[in-house]
Scaffold this motif. Structure first.
Motif, PDB file in Angstrom:
ATOM      1  N   SER A 134      10.284  -0.065  -5.375  1.00  0.00           N
ATOM      2  CA  SER A 134      10.052   1.120  -4.532  1.00  0.00           C
ATOM      3  C   SER A 134       9.548   0.792  -3.124  1.00  0.00           C
ATOM      4  O   SER A 134       9.198   1.698  -2.376  1.00  0.00           O
ATOM      5  CB  SER A 134       9.059   2.055  -5.223  1.00  0.00           C
ATOM      6  N   PHE A 135       9.515  -0.473  -2.756  1.00  0.00           N
ATOM      7  CA  PHE A 135       8.964  -0.841  -1.444  1.00  0.00           C
ATOM      8  C   PHE A 135       9.916  -0.427  -0.319  1.00  0.00           C
ATOM      9  O   PHE A 135      11.133  -0.515  -0.454  1.00  0.00           O
ATOM     10  CB  PHE A 135       8.702  -2.346  -1.384  1.00  0.00           C
ATOM     11  N   ARG A 136       9.311   0.020   0.798  1.00  0.00           N
ATOM     12  CA  ARG A 136      10.080   0.386   2.004  1.00  0.00           C
ATOM     13  C   ARG A 136      10.592  -0.876   2.676  1.00  0.00           C
ATOM     14  O   ARG A 136       9.879  -1.861   2.782  1.00  0.00           O
ATOM     15  CB  ARG A 136       9.172   1.071   3.030  1.00  0.00           C
ATOM     16  N   GLU A 137      11.796  -0.808   3.192  1.00  0.00           N
ATOM     17  CA  GLU A 137      12.369  -1.942   3.913  1.00  0.00           C
ATOM     18  C   GLU A 137      12.513  -1.583   5.382  1.00  0.00           C
ATOM     19  O   GLU A 137      12.935  -0.488   5.727  1.00  0.00           O
ATOM     20  CB  GLU A 137      13.733  -2.290   3.336  1.00  0.00           C
ATOM     21  N   GLU A 138      12.137  -2.519   6.236  1.00  0.00           N
ATOM     22  CA  GLU A 138      12.335  -2.343   7.678  1.00  0.00           C
ATOM     23  C   GLU A 138      12.680  -3.701   8.281  1.00  0.00           C
ATOM     24  O   GLU A 138      12.345  -4.741   7.704  1.00  0.00           O
ATOM     25  CB  GLU A 138      11.096  -1.723   8.336  1.00  0.00           C
ATOM     26  N   PRO A 139      13.363  -3.703   9.427  1.00  0.00           N
ATOM     27  CA  PRO A 139      13.747  -4.988  10.028  1.00  0.00           C
ATOM     28  C   PRO A 139      12.530  -5.757  10.542  1.00  0.00           C
ATOM     29  O   PRO A 139      11.552  -5.169  10.991  1.00  0.00           O
ATOM     30  CB  PRO A 139      14.669  -4.587  11.182  1.00  0.00           C
ATOM     31  N   HIS A 140      12.620  -7.064  10.461  1.00  0.00           N
ATOM     32  CA  HIS A 140      11.557  -7.942  10.957  1.00  0.00           C
ATOM     33  C   HIS A 140      11.555  -7.908  12.482  1.00  0.00           C
ATOM     34  O   HIS A 140      12.617  -7.899  13.114  1.00  0.00           O
ATOM     35  CB  HIS A 140      11.788  -9.370  10.452  1.00  0.00           C
ATOM     36  N   LYS A 141      10.389  -7.908  13.071  1.00  0.00           N
ATOM     37  CA  LYS A 141      10.265  -7.778  14.528  1.00  0.00           C
ATOM     38  C   LYS A 141      10.856  -8.974  15.281  1.00  0.00           C
ATOM     39  O   LYS A 141      11.335  -8.829  16.400  1.00  0.00           O
ATOM     40  CB  LYS A 141       8.800  -7.597  14.896  1.00  0.00           C
ATOM     41  N   TYR A 142      10.827 -10.174  14.694  1.00  0.00           N
ATOM     42  CA  TYR A 142      11.223 -11.369  15.429  1.00  0.00           C
ATOM     43  C   TYR A 142      12.491 -12.047  14.926  1.00  0.00           C
ATOM     44  O   TYR A 142      13.129 -12.772  15.666  1.00  0.00           O
ATOM     45  CB  TYR A 142      10.085 -12.398  15.421  1.00  0.00           C
ATOM     46  N   PRO A 178      -4.295  -0.077   9.458  1.00  0.00           N
ATOM     47  CA  PRO A 178      -3.114  -0.557  10.150  1.00  0.00           C
ATOM     48  C   PRO A 178      -2.969  -2.081  10.113  1.00  0.00           C
ATOM     49  O   PRO A 178      -1.913  -2.594  10.453  1.00  0.00           O
ATOM     50  CB  PRO A 178      -3.326  -0.071  11.575  1.00  0.00           C
ATOM     51  N   GLU A 179      -4.005  -2.803   9.708  1.00  0.00           N
ATOM     52  CA  GLU A 179      -3.964  -4.275   9.769  1.00  0.00           C
ATOM     53  C   GLU A 179      -2.857  -4.856   8.890  1.00  0.00           C
ATOM     54  O   GLU A 179      -2.299  -5.905   9.225  1.00  0.00           O
ATOM     55  CB  GLU A 179      -5.322  -4.867   9.361  1.00  0.00           C
ATOM     56  N   LEU A 180      -2.526  -4.186   7.796  1.00  0.00           N
ATOM     57  CA  LEU A 180      -1.451  -4.683   6.940  1.00  0.00           C
ATOM     58  C   LEU A 180      -0.142  -4.792   7.722  1.00  0.00           C
ATOM     59  O   LEU A 180       0.650  -5.694   7.486  1.00  0.00           O
ATOM     60  CB  LEU A 180      -1.260  -3.756   5.724  1.00  0.00           C
ATOM     61  N   GLY A 181       0.059  -3.916   8.686  1.00  0.00           N
ATOM     62  CA  GLY A 181       1.291  -3.916   9.459  1.00  0.00           C
ATOM     63  C   GLY A 181       1.262  -4.750  10.730  1.00  0.00           C
ATOM     64  O   GLY A 181       2.272  -4.850  11.417  1.00  0.00           O
ATOM     65  N   PHE A 182       0.128  -5.382  11.028  1.00  0.00           N
ATOM     66  CA  PHE A 182       0.068  -6.233  12.222  1.00  0.00           C
ATOM     67  C   PHE A 182       1.089  -7.362  12.097  1.00  0.00           C
ATOM     68  O   PHE A 182       1.203  -7.981  11.046  1.00  0.00           O
ATOM     69  CB  PHE A 182      -1.324  -6.833  12.409  1.00  0.00           C
ATOM     70  N   VAL A 183       1.779  -7.659  13.204  1.00  0.00           N
ATOM     71  CA  VAL A 183       2.804  -8.711  13.153  1.00  0.00           C
ATOM     72  C   VAL A 183       2.364  -9.995  13.833  1.00  0.00           C
ATOM     73  O   VAL A 183       3.026 -11.015  13.709  1.00  0.00           O
ATOM     74  CB  VAL A 183       4.138  -8.221  13.776  1.00  0.00           C
ATOM     75  N   GLU A 184       1.240  -9.981  14.543  1.00  0.00           N
ATOM     76  CA  GLU A 184       0.737 -11.173  15.224  1.00  0.00           C
ATOM     77  C   GLU A 184      -0.760 -11.318  14.978  1.00  0.00           C
ATOM     78  O   GLU A 184      -1.556 -11.128  15.899  1.00  0.00           O
ATOM     79  CB  GLU A 184       1.012 -11.079  16.718  1.00  0.00           C
TER      80      GLU A 184
END
Length: 187
Positions: A134-142, A178-184
């Motif tokens: 059931s996890f959401r999928e989104e494109p990787h930022k890099y 929001p820290e779970l979604g931090f990319v850097e």
């Protein structure tokens, strides 16, 4: 009538007397059987290599770093009340602390830490999807469209997987938004 009552009383007395050999063995076995001990807590046990929604290696999501922990702030990202923590006891693992509380723990390539389901760095995207459909999928930022983020929906501590272009898990994160979604790191 008296003749019937006496055998009945004797039968009742015999039924209430000492247990049979089978029963006494069973009771004795129960008394001498070892007491089952619960499995070690994966959060508190420094030898445990299991990441959970609660934490890892003494770190607990949403709580301060315990006194005496090997996790300390490095020279890396520090600012805005956010810092990354590492420990020589946990190669490939880092944590994000905001204020006093641990907000995210990340397990990357080079670590042998995995989730209870066996998914960890190096697992395939198919293994992640099978364990967590059931996890959401989104494109990787890099990495472009081949890389992905698979994130557990919700607000409590959650899981997030970074999938590299080869379809393998490069990092497993557990933490709070929001820290779970931090990319850097802290950004």
């Amino acid at each position: 009538m008296r003749c019937v009552a006496i055998p009945l009383v004797l039968a009742l007395v015999a039924a209430c007397s000492s247990p049979t050999d089978d029963e006494s063995t069973s009771v004795a076995d129960q008394r001498s059987a070892p007491v089952a001990t619960p499995p070690p807590d994966p959060i508190a046990s420094p030898g445990s290599k299991t990441l959970s929604l609660e934490g890892l290696g003494g770190l607990t999501i949403g709580e301060p770093v315990p006194e005496g922990s090997g996790f300390v702030a490095g020279e890396g990202q520090i600012g805005n009340g956010c810092e990354t923590l590492t420990s020589p006891d946990w190669p490939g693992v880092y944590a994000i602390r905001v204020g006093d509380d641990v907000r995210r723990i990340s397990v990357s390539d080079g670590s042998d830490v995995a989730l209870l389901e066996g998914v960890g760095p190096g697992s395939t995207i198919a293994q992640v999807r099978e364990a967590f459909p059931s996890f959401r999928e989104e494109p990787h930022k890099y990495t472009g469209p081949e890389g992905k983020y698979l994130t557990q929906p919700g607000d409590d501590p959650r899981l997030r997987f970074e999938i590299d272009p080869d379809g393998r898990v490069s990092i497993v994160h557990v933490g709070l938004m929001p820290e779970l979604g931090f990319v850097e790191g802290c950004a």
